[in-house]
Scaffold this motif. Sequence first.
Motif, mmCIF file in Angstrom:
data_model
loop_
_atom_site.group_PDB
_atom_site.id
_atom_site.type_symbol
_atom_site.label_atom_id
_atom_site.label_comp_id
_atom_site.label_asym_id
_atom_site.label_seq_id
_atom_site.Cartn_x
_atom_site.Cartn_y
_atom_site.Cartn_z
ATOM 1 N N GLU A 1 65.937 22.508 -1.187
ATOM 2 C CA GLU A 1 65.286 21.324 -1.758
ATOM 3 C C GLU A 1 65.167 21.370 -3.272
ATOM 4 O OE1 GLU A 1 61.859 19.832 0.235
ATOM 5 O OE2 GLU A 1 62.647 20.257 2.219
ATOM 6 N N THR B 1 65.945 20.413 -7.042
ATOM 7 C CA THR B 1 66.354 19.165 -7.683
ATOM 8 C C THR B 1 67.263 19.476 -8.864
ATOM 9 O OG1 THR B 1 64.501 19.162 -9.220
ATOM 10 C CG2 THR B 1 64.142 18.073 -7.080
ATOM 11 N N ASP C 1 63.910 13.828 -9.189
ATOM 12 C CA ASP C 1 63.806 13.447 -7.775
ATOM 13 C C ASP C 1 65.090 13.662 -6.974
ATOM 14 O OD1 ASP C 1 61.125 12.499 -8.105
ATOM 15 O OD2 ASP C 1 61.951 10.693 -9.035
ATOM 16 N N ARG D 1 67.507 15.525 -5.047
ATOM 17 C CA ARG D 1 67.575 16.822 -4.357
ATOM 18 C C ARG D 1 69.031 17.198 -4.100
ATOM 19 N NH1 ARG D 1 62.762 18.557 -3.890
ATOM 20 N NH2 ARG D 1 61.029 17.232 -3.306
ATOM 21 N N SER E 1 72.005 19.410 -2.201
ATOM 22 C CA SER E 1 72.256 19.803 -0.814
ATOM 23 C C SER E 1 73.258 20.944 -0.781
ATOM 24 C CB SER E 1 72.822 18.619 -0.023
ATOM 25 O OG SER E 1 71.907 17.544 -0.002
#
Length: 66
Positions: free
Chosen positions: A15, A17, A48, A50, A52
Amino acid sequence: MQVQVNGDGLELPTEATIADLIEHMALTGKRLAVEVNEDIVPRSQHPDFRLSEGDRVEVVHAIGGG
């Protein structure tokens, strides 16, 4: 999680950013552009957005000169 940053593998917390990545790279406050999977992410979205597993990130910072 594992991501590719400027062609090199990098392990980041789950998670994370873009702002976390920039801080990890010691580039906070620098003029830069960030692309994730070939899409530019506006600076306003860095806190904001994120990342992966497996994302390909390119970070380019501007260097002034003349």
